[in-house]
Design a protein around this motif. Structure first.
Motif, PDB file in Angstrom:
ATOM      1  N   THR A   9     -17.997 -19.308  -4.004  1.00  0.00           N
ATOM      2  CA  THR A   9     -16.942 -19.213  -4.883  1.00  0.00           C
ATOM      3  C   THR A   9     -17.762 -19.487  -6.240  1.00  0.00           C
ATOM      4  OG1 THR A   9     -16.650 -21.532  -4.789  1.00  0.00           O
ATOM      5  CG2 THR A   9     -15.026 -20.184  -3.469  1.00  0.00           C
ATOM      6  N   TYR A  25     -19.883 -16.741 -15.114  1.00  0.00           N
ATOM      7  CA  TYR A  25     -19.133 -15.657 -15.509  1.00  0.00           C
ATOM      8  C   TYR A  25     -19.829 -14.794 -16.364  1.00  0.00           C
ATOM      9  CZ  TYR A  25     -15.087 -16.847 -13.207  1.00  0.00           C
ATOM     10  OH  TYR A  25     -14.043 -16.886 -12.072  1.00  0.00           O
ATOM     11  N   ARG A  29     -20.833 -10.971 -15.767  1.00  0.00           N
ATOM     12  CA  ARG A  29     -20.129 -10.046 -16.921  1.00  0.00           C
ATOM     13  C   ARG A  29     -21.534  -9.173 -17.335  1.00  0.00           C
ATOM     14  NH1 ARG A  29     -21.144 -10.155 -21.821  1.00  0.00           N
ATOM     15  NH2 ARG A  29     -21.541 -12.369 -22.101  1.00  0.00           N
ATOM     16  N   SER A  35     -21.534  -9.520  -7.770  1.00  0.00           N
ATOM     17  CA  SER A  35     -20.200 -10.167  -7.508  1.00  0.00           C
ATOM     18  C   SER A  35     -19.320  -9.036  -6.939  1.00  0.00           C
ATOM     19  CB  SER A  35     -19.458 -11.157  -8.364  1.00  0.00           C
ATOM     20  OG  SER A  35     -18.877 -10.582  -9.656  1.00  0.00           O
ATOM     21  N   LEU A  36     -18.129  -9.672  -6.257  1.00  0.00           N
ATOM     22  CA  LEU A  36     -16.954  -8.718  -6.023  1.00  0.00           C
ATOM     23  C   LEU A  36     -15.701  -9.494  -5.959  1.00  0.00           C
ATOM     24  CD1 LEU A  36     -16.273  -9.012  -2.436  1.00  0.00           C
ATOM     25  CD2 LEU A  36     -18.723  -9.111  -2.450  1.00  0.00           C
ATOM     26  N   THR A  37     -14.651  -8.825  -6.101  1.00  0.00           N
ATOM     27  CA  THR A  37     -13.382  -9.465  -6.051  1.00  0.00           C
ATOM     28  C   THR A  37     -12.667  -9.156  -5.087  1.00  0.00           C
ATOM     29  OG1 THR A  37     -13.520  -8.719  -8.707  1.00  0.00           O
ATOM     30  CG2 THR A  37     -11.180  -9.352  -7.469  1.00  0.00           C
ATOM     31  N   ARG A  40      -7.406 -11.722  -6.021  1.00  0.00           N
ATOM     32  CA  ARG A  40      -7.580 -11.850  -7.510  1.00  0.00           C
ATOM     33  C   ARG A  40      -8.881 -12.925  -7.657  1.00  0.00           C
ATOM     34  NH1 ARG A  40      -2.320 -14.496  -9.699  1.00  0.00           N
ATOM     35  NH2 ARG A  40      -3.812 -15.012 -11.437  1.00  0.00           N
ATOM     36  N   ALA A  41      -9.530 -13.034  -6.587  1.00  0.00           N
ATOM     37  CA  ALA A  41     -10.674 -14.217  -6.768  1.00  0.00           C
ATOM     38  C   ALA A  41     -12.201 -13.309  -6.691  1.00  0.00           C
ATOM     39  CB  ALA A  41     -10.825 -14.944  -5.356  1.00  0.00           C
ATOM     40  N   ARG A  42     -12.786 -14.045  -7.508  1.00  0.00           N
ATOM     41  CA  ARG A  42     -14.194 -13.694  -7.750  1.00  0.00           C
ATOM     42  C   ARG A  42     -15.156 -14.163  -6.545  1.00  0.00           C
ATOM     43  NH1 ARG A  42     -16.217  -9.008 -10.053  1.00  0.00           N
ATOM     44  NH2 ARG A  42     -14.782  -9.522 -11.686  1.00  0.00           N
ATOM     45  N   ARG A  43     -16.102 -13.462  -5.938  1.00  0.00           N
ATOM     46  CA  ARG A  43     -16.592 -14.003  -4.738  1.00  0.00           C
ATOM     47  C   ARG A  43     -18.225 -13.436  -5.270  1.00  0.00           C
ATOM     48  NH1 ARG A  43     -13.242 -17.217  -4.616  1.00  0.00           N
ATOM     49  NH2 ARG A  43     -11.984 -17.684  -3.095  1.00  0.00           N
TER      50      ARG A  43
END
Length: 62
Positions: A9, A25, A29, A35-37, A40-43
Motif C-alpha cells: 500500500t 504519489y 505520477r 504501480s497498479l490500481t 480504487r486502491a493504488r498498489r
C-alpha cells in the motif's frame, strides 16, 4: 512480476522509504515507481520498490 510478488500500500511504501504521501504519489505520477490500481486502491509491487531503490543507488554511485 511473479505469483509471489507482494503488493504494498502507499502507507507501507511511505514507511519503508520514510517519505510523505505526496512524495510516493509524485514517484508514481512521474513513473519512477511502478504501480497498479486494484479497484480504487493504488498498489505498488514489492519488486517495483526494489527496482526503484537499486536504480537510485546506481545513480548515486555514478
Amino acid at each position: 512480476m511473479t505469483a509471489d510478488t507482494e503488493l504494498l500500500t502507499v502507507p507501507e511504501v511511505m514507511a519503508y522509504l520514510k517519505v510523505g504521501r505526496s512524495t510516493v504519489y509524485d514517484l508514481i505520477r512521474t513513473r519512477q515507481l511502478a504501480s497498479l490500481t486494484v479497484g480504487r486502491a493504488r498498489r505498488i509491487p514489492d519488486c517495483a520498490l526494489t527496482d526503484y531503490i537499486h536504480r537510485h543507488l546506481e545513480q548515486e554511485a555514478a
